[in-house]
Design a protein around this motif. Structure first.
Motif, PDB file in Angstrom:
ATOM      1  N   ALA A  76       0.831  -1.211   0.000  1.00 18.26           N
ATOM      2  CA  ALA A  76       0.000   0.000   0.000  1.00 18.26           C
ATOM      3  C   ALA A  76       0.861   1.254   0.000  1.00 18.26           C
ATOM      4  CB  ALA A  76      -0.940  -0.005   1.202  1.00 18.26           C
ATOM      5  N   ARG A  77       1.914   1.257   0.802  1.00 19.48           N
ATOM      6  CA  ARG A  77       2.818   2.418   0.865  1.00 19.48           C
ATOM      7  C   ARG A  77       3.485   2.651  -0.491  1.00 19.48           C
ATOM      8  NH1 ARG A  77       4.555   1.274   5.309  1.00 19.48           N
ATOM      9  NH2 ARG A  77       6.148  -0.231   4.722  1.00 19.48           N
ATOM     10  N   THR A  78       3.937   1.570  -1.135  1.00 17.21           N
ATOM     11  CA  THR A  78       4.550   1.690  -2.461  1.00 17.21           C
ATOM     12  C   THR A  78       3.552   2.236  -3.465  1.00 17.21           C
ATOM     13  OG1 THR A  78       6.101  -0.092  -2.021  1.00 17.21           O
ATOM     14  CG2 THR A  78       5.682   0.416  -4.330  1.00 17.21           C
ATOM     15  N   ALA A  79       2.314   1.746  -3.422  1.00 15.06           N
ATOM     16  CA  ALA A  79       1.279   2.238  -4.336  1.00 15.06           C
ATOM     17  C   ALA A  79       1.038   3.731  -4.114  1.00 15.06           C
ATOM     18  CB  ALA A  79      -0.011   1.447  -4.151  1.00 15.06           C
ATOM     19  N   GLU A  80       0.918   4.145  -2.870  1.00 21.68           N
ATOM     20  CA  GLU A  80       0.695   5.568  -2.573  1.00 21.68           C
ATOM     21  C   GLU A  80       1.865   6.417  -3.065  1.00 21.68           C
ATOM     22  OE1 GLU A  80      -0.716   6.557   1.377  1.00 21.68           O
ATOM     23  OE2 GLU A  80      -1.685   4.592   1.520  1.00 21.68           O
ATOM     24  N   GLU A  81       3.078   5.930  -2.881  1.00 24.92           N
ATOM     25  CA  GLU A  81       4.254   6.670  -3.358  1.00 24.92           C
ATOM     26  C   GLU A  81       4.252   6.793  -4.876  1.00 24.92           C
ATOM     27  OE1 GLU A  81       7.506   4.492  -1.657  1.00 24.92           O
ATOM     28  OE2 GLU A  81       7.151   5.319   0.349  1.00 24.92           O
ATOM     29  N   ARG A  82       3.912   5.704  -5.574  1.00 22.61           N
ATOM     30  CA  ARG A  82       3.883   5.742  -7.047  1.00 22.61           C
ATOM     31  C   ARG A  82       2.820   6.721  -7.533  1.00 22.61           C
ATOM     32  NH1 ARG A  82       6.270   6.077 -10.077  1.00 22.61           N
ATOM     33  NH2 ARG A  82       5.447   4.908 -11.802  1.00 22.61           N
ATOM     34  N   PHE A  83       1.642   6.684  -6.932  1.00 21.67           N
ATOM     35  CA  PHE A  83       0.591   7.611  -7.347  1.00 21.67           C
ATOM     36  C   PHE A  83       0.897   9.035  -6.902  1.00 21.67           C
ATOM     37  CE2 PHE A  83      -1.804   3.738  -8.101  1.00 21.67           C
ATOM     38  CZ  PHE A  83      -2.482   4.059  -9.279  1.00 21.67           C
ATOM     39  N   GLY A  84       1.643   9.193  -5.823  1.00 24.25           N
ATOM     40  CA  GLY A  84       2.004  10.524  -5.347  1.00 24.25           C
ATOM     41  C   GLY A  84       3.134  11.171  -6.128  1.00 24.25           C
ATOM     42  N   ALA A  85       3.872  10.385  -6.903  1.00 18.33           N
ATOM     43  CA  ALA A  85       5.026  10.909  -7.638  1.00 18.33           C
ATOM     44  C   ALA A  85       4.618  11.812  -8.799  1.00 18.33           C
ATOM     45  CB  ALA A  85       5.888   9.751  -8.162  1.00 18.33           C
ATOM     46  N   PHE A  86       3.409  11.616  -9.329  1.00 13.46           N
ATOM     47  CA  PHE A  86       2.926  12.415 -10.456  1.00 13.46           C
ATOM     48  C   PHE A  86       1.466  12.771 -10.216  1.00 13.46           C
ATOM     49  CE2 PHE A  86       6.368   9.811 -12.022  1.00 13.46           C
ATOM     50  CZ  PHE A  86       7.171  10.758 -12.646  1.00 13.46           C
ATOM     51  N   THR A  87       1.012  13.808 -10.876  1.00 12.15           N
ATOM     52  CA  THR A  87      -0.362  14.273 -10.682  1.00 12.15           C
ATOM     53  C   THR A  87      -1.365  13.492 -11.512  1.00 12.15           C
ATOM     54  OG1 THR A  87       0.468  16.491 -10.225  1.00 12.15           O
ATOM     55  CG2 THR A  87      -1.858  16.307 -10.806  1.00 12.15           C
ATOM     56  N   HIS A  88      -1.027  13.215 -12.754  1.00 14.96           N
ATOM     57  CA  HIS A  88      -1.992  12.614 -13.679  1.00 14.96           C
ATOM     58  C   HIS A  88      -1.739  11.129 -13.888  1.00 14.96           C
ATOM     59  CE1 HIS A  88      -1.982  16.943 -14.644  1.00 14.96           C
ATOM     60  NE2 HIS A  88      -3.280  16.729 -14.595  1.00 14.96           N
ATOM     61  N   HIS A  89      -2.831  10.360 -13.887  1.00 16.41           N
ATOM     62  CA  HIS A  89      -2.779   8.909 -14.032  1.00 16.41           C
ATOM     63  C   HIS A  89      -3.807   8.476 -15.069  1.00 16.41           C
ATOM     64  CE1 HIS A  89      -0.170   9.104 -10.606  1.00 16.41           C
ATOM     65  NE2 HIS A  89      -1.064   9.877 -10.016  1.00 16.41           N
ATOM     66  N   VAL A  90      -3.966   7.172 -15.277  1.00 18.42           N
ATOM     67  CA  VAL A  90      -4.898   6.671 -16.287  1.00 18.42           C
ATOM     68  C   VAL A  90      -5.967   5.819 -15.610  1.00 18.42           C
ATOM     69  CG1 VAL A  90      -5.160   5.279 -18.364  1.00 18.42           C
ATOM     70  CG2 VAL A  90      -3.131   6.707 -18.084  1.00 18.42           C
ATOM     71  N   LEU A  91      -7.224   6.151 -15.893  1.00 20.90           N
ATOM     72  CA  LEU A  91      -8.375   5.419 -15.376  1.00 20.90           C
ATOM     73  C   LEU A  91      -9.037   4.683 -16.528  1.00 20.90           C
ATOM     74  CD1 LEU A  91     -10.441   4.930 -13.012  1.00 20.90           C
ATOM     75  CD2 LEU A  91     -11.702   6.883 -13.968  1.00 20.90           C
ATOM     76  N   ALA A  92      -9.303   3.402 -16.344  1.00 19.53           N
ATOM     77  CA  ALA A  92     -10.058   2.627 -17.323  1.00 19.53           C
ATOM     78  C   ALA A  92     -11.445   2.358 -16.753  1.00 19.53           C
ATOM     79  CB  ALA A  92      -9.354   1.311 -17.633  1.00 19.53           C
ATOM     80  N   THR A  93     -12.459   2.639 -17.568  1.00 18.58           N
ATOM     81  CA  THR A  93     -13.851   2.386 -17.213  1.00 18.58           C
ATOM     82  C   THR A  93     -14.481   1.618 -18.371  1.00 18.58           C
ATOM     83  OG1 THR A  93     -14.527   4.520 -18.175  1.00 18.58           O
ATOM     84  CG2 THR A  93     -14.048   4.477 -15.793  1.00 18.58           C
ATOM     85  N   LEU A  94     -15.763   1.289 -18.214  1.00 21.85           N
ATOM     86  CA  LEU A  94     -16.471   0.565 -19.271  1.00 21.85           C
ATOM     87  C   LEU A  94     -17.564   1.442 -19.864  1.00 21.85           C
ATOM     88  CD1 LEU A  94     -16.733  -2.853 -17.452  1.00 21.85           C
ATOM     89  CD2 LEU A  94     -15.248  -2.280 -19.391  1.00 21.85           C
ATOM     90  N   ARG A  95     -17.570   1.554 -21.186  1.00 22.00           N
ATOM     91  CA  ARG A  95     -18.598   2.311 -21.899  1.00 22.00           C
ATOM     92  C   ARG A  95     -19.929   1.552 -21.869  1.00 22.00           C
ATOM     93  NH1 ARG A  95     -15.783   5.516 -26.310  1.00 22.00           N
ATOM     94  NH2 ARG A  95     -13.585   5.051 -26.045  1.00 22.00           N
TER      95      ARG A  95
END
Length: 157
Positions: free
Chosen positions: A16-35
């Motif tokens: 969890a800490r690693t995930a938070e650090e990775r997401f905290g390193a940059f502002t923009h990420h990619v979200l996948a949803t279903l149309r």
């Protein structure tokens, strides 16, 4: 089985800490949803880890928000950053997104983040966290957490 981010962090604090650090390193990420037709849609997104939750905030009536209202399943991938280094590895979180329309949680988010109004707010119920990284320049390591299970670690040469 549903869990919030605090449950992930309690079950697997290092991942969890690693995930938070990775997401905290940059502002923009990619979200996948279903149309509507079931095909995938990817969109840019900013995320926040606050008060034991992973939050997704979106512009009003954005297609990704409408997708999540219709089908709450999502996958979120951390921005890998520049080059090929990917410090900390590649991190993905999948699960369900639950819209928050009123109440104390929304008010606390607004106070902390000060998002442009109006907006959609979703809290997540993670069902899977995956981290992929290279170890010692020799092994591809994949760590997989699924709700209710311990982390599995796979190594490939």
């Amino acid at each position: 089985m549903t869990a919030n981010w605090a449950a992930v962090a309690a079950a697997e604090p290092a991942l969890a800490r690693t995930a938070e650090e990775r997401f905290g390193a940059f502002t923009h990420h990619v979200l996948a949803t279903l149309r509507k037709d079931g095909s995938p849609r990817t969109s840019g997104i900013e995320v926040r880890f606050l008060a034991g939750e992973l939050w997704l905030g979106m512009m009003p009536s954005s297609l990704k928000a409408l997708d999540l209202r219709r089908d709450p399943r999502f996958c979120l991938q951390a921005n890998p950053g520049e080059g090929t280094g990917m410090g900390g590895g590649d991190v993905r979180i999948a699960g369900r997104a639950v819209e928050v329309t009123d109440g104390e949680a929304r008010a606390a988010y607004v106070k902390e983040v000060e998002p442009p109004q109006p907006f959609h707010l979703f809290r997540t119920e993670p069902t899977e966290v995956v981290r992929t990284f290279v170890e010692d320049d020799t092994h591809l390591v994949v760590q997989v957490w699924r709700a209710g299970e311990p982390v599995r670690t796979l190594r490939r040469t």
